[in-house]
Write a protein that holds these residues in place. Structure first.
Motif, short mmCIF file in Angstrom:
data_model
loop_
_atom_site.label_atom_id
_atom_site.label_comp_id
_atom_site.label_asym_id
_atom_site.label_seq_id
_atom_site.Cartn_x
_atom_site.Cartn_y
_atom_site.Cartn_z
N ASP A 75 2.11 -7.57 1.48
CA ASP A 75 1.23 -7.59 2.50
C ASP A 75 2.14 -7.23 3.76
O ASP A 75 3.29 -7.60 3.98
CB ASP A 75 0.68 -8.94 2.82
CG ASP A 75 -0.28 -9.41 1.88
OD1 ASP A 75 -0.95 -8.19 1.10
OD2 ASP A 75 -0.61 -10.56 1.46
N ARG A 128 -5.36 3.20 0.69
CA ARG A 128 -6.70 2.60 0.88
C ARG A 128 -6.53 1.10 0.82
O ARG A 128 -7.42 0.83 1.70
CB ARG A 128 -7.92 3.06 -0.28
CG ARG A 128 -8.27 4.54 -0.22
CD ARG A 128 -8.83 4.69 -1.64
NE ARG A 128 -8.14 5.15 -2.35
CZ ARG A 128 -8.65 5.46 -3.90
NH1 ARG A 128 -9.75 5.52 -4.10
NH2 ARG A 128 -7.62 5.56 -4.76
N GLY A 129 -5.90 0.57 0.09
CA GLY A 129 -5.84 -0.57 0.08
C GLY A 129 -5.16 -1.39 1.33
O GLY A 129 -5.55 -2.49 1.95
N ARG A 130 -4.21 -0.79 2.02
CA ARG A 130 -4.00 -1.09 3.15
C ARG A 130 -4.39 -0.86 4.22
O ARG A 130 -4.69 -1.54 5.28
CB ARG A 130 -2.54 0.05 3.45
CG ARG A 130 -1.66 -0.16 4.76
CD ARG A 130 -0.88 -1.88 4.46
NE ARG A 130 0.47 -1.66 4.07
CZ ARG A 130 1.07 -2.46 3.41
NH1 ARG A 130 0.80 -3.80 3.22
NH2 ARG A 130 2.48 -2.30 3.12
N THR A 131 -5.60 0.22 4.20
CA THR A 131 -6.64 0.19 5.36
C THR A 131 -7.50 -0.93 5.31
O THR A 131 -7.87 -1.52 6.31
CB THR A 131 -7.49 1.56 5.14
OG1 THR A 131 -8.42 1.33 3.89
CG2 THR A 131 -6.92 2.89 5.08
N GLU A 132 -7.85 -1.41 4.26
CA GLU A 132 -8.66 -2.70 3.97
C GLU A 132 -7.86 -3.98 4.76
O GLU A 132 -8.67 -4.65 5.36
CB GLU A 132 -9.25 -2.94 2.65
CG GLU A 132 -9.83 -2.07 2.14
CD GLU A 132 -11.20 -1.76 2.85
OE1 GLU A 132 -11.80 -2.74 3.43
OE2 GLU A 132 -11.93 -0.87 2.39
N GLU A 133 -6.58 -4.02 4.12
CA GLU A 133 -5.81 -5.12 4.72
C GLU A 133 -5.91 -5.22 6.27
O GLU A 133 -6.05 -6.00 7.02
CB GLU A 133 -4.54 -5.03 4.28
CG GLU A 133 -3.65 -6.26 4.88
CD GLU A 133 -1.93 -6.08 4.41
OE1 GLU A 133 -1.20 -6.77 4.80
OE2 GLU A 133 -1.69 -5.03 3.71
N THR A 155 -13.21 0.58 8.22
CA THR A 155 -12.40 1.38 7.26
C THR A 155 -13.19 2.39 6.93
O THR A 155 -14.37 2.45 6.78
CB THR A 155 -11.96 0.46 5.84
OG1 THR A 155 -13.09 0.19 5.31
CG2 THR A 155 -11.08 -0.77 6.23
N PHE A 167 -11.34 -7.36 -0.26
CA PHE A 167 -11.61 -6.68 0.93
C PHE A 167 -12.21 -5.27 0.46
O PHE A 167 -11.69 -4.66 -0.45
CB PHE A 167 -10.46 -6.23 1.76
CG PHE A 167 -9.53 -7.45 2.18
CD1 PHE A 167 -9.95 -8.85 2.29
CD2 PHE A 167 -8.11 -7.40 2.51
CE1 PHE A 167 -9.43 -9.95 2.64
CE2 PHE A 167 -7.58 -8.20 2.88
CZ PHE A 167 -7.86 -9.63 3.00
N LEU A 168 -13.12 -4.81 1.08
CA LEU A 168 -13.68 -3.63 0.98
C LEU A 168 -14.70 -3.31 2.23
O LEU A 168 -15.53 -3.97 2.63
CB LEU A 168 -14.75 -3.51 -0.45
CG LEU A 168 -14.97 -2.01 -0.79
CD1 LEU A 168 -13.86 -0.97 -0.69
CD2 LEU A 168 -15.97 -1.89 -1.94
N LYS A 175 -8.19 -10.52 -0.98
CA LYS A 175 -7.12 -9.50 -1.13
C LYS A 175 -7.55 -8.15 -0.96
O LYS A 175 -8.69 -7.83 -1.43
CB LYS A 175 -6.18 -9.85 -2.00
CG LYS A 175 -5.64 -11.13 -2.39
CD LYS A 175 -5.00 -11.32 -3.63
CE LYS A 175 -4.36 -13.04 -3.53
NZ LYS A 175 -3.62 -13.33 -5.16
N SER A 176 -6.69 -7.21 -0.74
CA SER A 176 -7.33 -5.69 -0.80
C SER A 176 -7.17 -5.35 -2.23
O SER A 176 -6.44 -5.68 -3.11
CB SER A 176 -6.03 -4.87 -0.11
OG SER A 176 -5.53 -5.38 1.02
#
Length: 707
Positions: free
Chosen positions: A231, A256-261, A281, A500-501, A527-528
């Motif tokens: 994170d 993409r996971g980082r954008t959600e975080e 996002t 997260f989404l 979590k992402s």
């Protein structure tokens, strides 16, 4: 004067729009397009009016009363087509010119109307054009046999890609049904290799580049926050919030996971201090309708601030209105990508662009700095280009065979041989590949004619056939019947787990494995999602620049205190190596029981060196793409080092062994698996490895051990 060359209706349009003057690229394009018969590549910064630069002269010279579609606009994105449709329609509304969108999401009624009365301008993707060739080839002739112009938007997005090779082939096939040669106009803000852009016309000599080198004023800051976990550190997020709360901002992480975080955590911070709630996002896993709502909100609100954490889905030219800042989280993978992202801010009038680059580790800081310096030197990294795209040849052989509902073998070979996308492929290679496709029942030979075989029918009769890129097998995420997006299955996806989404937090209530659907409800923490992405390909010139920066004494005023401290620390660490020649000398750190070799070269060369290490049985590990940990003494490494190049002479044998042991290594190519083994080997050498680059690197490289 360029304005005077335009037709009266277009001059009237410009006056009604109250344009004070034409942009530089527009002046140049109008004059050249209207006074020559050349193809053109229009290269100018984002938001400089390239679309109008192409269409103002086209609309002035084309007689749209002639039968058939006169202009074909090709885009890499459906979203960009939808965006540009209104822009082009505005230009055409007083000229009685029909503008039609043609893609999988476009209205069927508009398509049917076009087929009944072919005319005007059509906006299309390569995949939709491919589908027409395969399923309704008679529509190709009906619609496009009288084309005058093809406009390729964001042409750089096709260069060096499988889609680009497919597009070249489609353009070559399109010329065959055209009564007269059509002209091609390519548009882009970022091109590193103009010779490759010219190849899309099939006639490089008759293709000219109009280049606008102007740059907007740009305020830049570098910030460093060390991260020791998956994170982002809280300090970075708080600083990020302070730098975005009062602006309209795009944030580009590298996943993409980082954008959600980022979006979820910034909104949490904002909620605590009663800030605005406009955190979104935008990436390929967010549902299309949600993305379109975000684009509409950003484009049409004048007073509300917002932050959109996004991937390359907003890197291209979709109009989202005025953006004050662009923020990059960790280094971009290319200079071209950095340029595209910079161009997203300051898009209205004379607004300046504001760029902030955050780094979470020292090598990301160094790579960000290298990309920024190369950008300022106008040194754009060129994508790798494949001269002999055997895998896309397989796809196009199947497509052409289906287009003609079977055809004589000699004609198929002739059609492929004269297709400029495959001009470097020998006739004998083509014949061998077709024979292999017959043997594997992708094709079937009946006397002198070739038709689609039983196995080929299975491939062609799916929507997935039209694209040459791989699609992910995702699970649809749904809340109360509303689709949120799609995510790949991973061990993280279990019932009662929170994710997260679409910038929101969801609890997984049920997973339907049969129909690949995940039911979710709102939650408060999570979590992402885990997204599996392909390895980024870094160009050698970026890594070379990173080494140059390490041994430079230059002070960079745009670095914050932490960035300065980390760069100075890195420079001290590397000062133990007596590097004299930055092109050839490479650091070799002697540690207890092993060595660390810093290659500072591109991804594909590093892969090649790693493969040679494997063949030479040199035990090693490479984690960061910068260096190799090698379990040898200095003397033993030096003894083996100079034998590595000799292994390249027999590299095909070793690649054959690799493919037999790990056939999934060819998985980067959707169509490579259908090739004979010898062509798969060639594809590995062209696409995945770079043994020519590795040979040059190894023969010139001098290992400089730590003092």
């Amino acid at each position: 004067m360029s304005f005077d060359l335009l037709s009266p209706p277009i001059r009237k349009y410009i006056r009604e729009q109250r344009w004070e003057q034409l942009r530089d690229i527009q002046v140049a394009a109008i004059h050249r397009i209207l006074t020559t018969d050349n193809h053109y590549i229009l290269a100018s910064p984002t938001s400089s009016g390239k679309t109008e630069a192409a269409f103002l002269p086209i609309l002035s010279t084309v007689d749209f009363k002639e039968s058939g579609v006169q202009v074909l606009y090709i885009s890499p994105l459906i979203a960009l087509i939808n965006d540009q449709f209104y822009r082009i329609e505005l230009l055409c509304q007083s000229l009685d010119i029909t503008v039609t969108k043609w893609h999988g999401e476009a209205k069927l009624s508009a398509k049917n109307k076009l087929i009944k009365e072919p005319s005007g301008i059509v906006l299309i993707t390569p995949e939709s054009l491919e589908a027409m060739f395969v399923n309704k080839p008679f529509n190709i002739k009906l619609l496009f046999s009288n084309l005058k112009f093809v406009v390729i938007d964001e042409i750089h997005a096709f260069i060096g890609t499988d889609r680009g090779i497919q597009l070249k082939s489609l353009l070559s096939r399109l010329q065959l049904v055209n009564t007269t040669p059509f002209r091609i106009i390519g548009l882009s803000a970022t091109i590193g290799d103009y010779s490759e852009a010219k190849k899309f016309t099939g006639n490089e000599e008759k293709t000219k580049v109009l280049l606008d080198k102007r740059k907007k004023e740009l305020c830049v800051e570098f910030k460093y926050f060390k991260s020791d976990s998956r994170d982002l550190p809280l300090k970075l997020l708080k600083d990020l919030y302070l730098n975005t709360r009062n602006d309209k901002v795009l944030i580009f992480p590298n996943s993409r996971g980082r954008t959600e975080e980022i979006a979820v955590k910034l909104k949490k911070i904002s909620d605590k201090v009663n800030g605005h709630g406009n955190y979104f996002t935008h990436h390929s896993s967010v549902d299309k309708e949600i993305r379109e709502d975000i684009e509409f909100f950003a484009k049409n609100n004048k007073y509300k601030n917002f932050t959109i954490a996004c991937t390359s889905t907003l890197e291209l030219g979709i109009d989202i209105g005025s953006v004050n800042k662009v923020i990059q989280i960790d280094a971009t993978h290319s200079v071209a990508s950095l340029i595209q992202r910079i161009g997203r801010s300051g898009r209205r009038g004379n607004e300046n662009s504001h760029l902030i680059l955050y780094a979470t580790n020292e090598y990301s800081l160094l790579q960000s700095l290298a990309c920024w310096l190369l950008y300022n030197e106008d040194s754009i990294d060129s994508p790798y280009n494949v001269d002999k795209p055997f895998d896309i040849l397989v796809h196009q052989i199947l497509s052409i065979t289906k287009q003609y509902s079977g055809l004589p073998m000699a004609k198929l070979i002739d059609l492929v041989g004269n297709n400029f996308a495959f001009s470097y492929i020998e006739k004998s290679d083509c014949e061998e590949i077709i024979s292999h496709l017959i043997n594997t029942e992708l094709l079937e030979r009946i006397q002198h004619e070739v038709i689609i075989g039983l196995e080929g029918e299975k491939l062609i009769n799916t929507w997935d056939f039209y694209g040459v890129f791989k699609t992910k097998d995702n699970f649809k995420v749904v809340n109360s019947g509303n689709k949120i997006g799609e995510i790949p299955f991973s061990p993280q996806l279990v019932e009662d787990e929170n994710i997260f989404l679409a910038a929101k937090i969801w609890k997984i209530k049920f997973i339907d494995f049969k129909y690949k659907k995940i039911e979710v409800i709102s939650a408060n923490d999570g979590k992402s999602p885990i997204f599996i992405s392909d390895e980024a390909i870094i160009h050698p010139k970026i890594r070379q620049k990173m080494l140059d920066v390490l041994y430079s004494k230059e002070h960079f005023y745009f670095l914050d205190a932490e960035s300065h401290f980390k760069l100075d620390e890195l420079r001290r660490d590397f000062s133990v190596f007596n590097i004299q020649d930055y092109l050839c000398d490479r650091p070799l750190l002697i540690k207890e029981g092993h060595l660390e070799f810093f290659s500072f070269t591109g991804t594909r060369i590093n892969r090649s060196i790693s493969f040679l290490f494997d063949i030479a049985k040199i035990e090693h590990f490479s984690g960061d793409g910068i260096s190799f940990e090698i379990k040898l003494s200095k003397q033993d490494l030096l003894a083996k080092w100079y034998t590595l190049v000799n292994l390249i002479d027999t590299i095909d044998v070793h690649l054959e062994t690799l493919l037999k042991k790990k056939p999934e290594v060819i998985g980067f190519s959707k169509w490579g698996q259908y090739l004979p083994l010898k062509f798969q080997i060639n594809l590995l050498k062209q696409h995945y490895f770079d043994f020519n680059g590795a040979e040059l690197f190894l023969t010139s490289c001098k290992l400089i051990a730590s003092e």
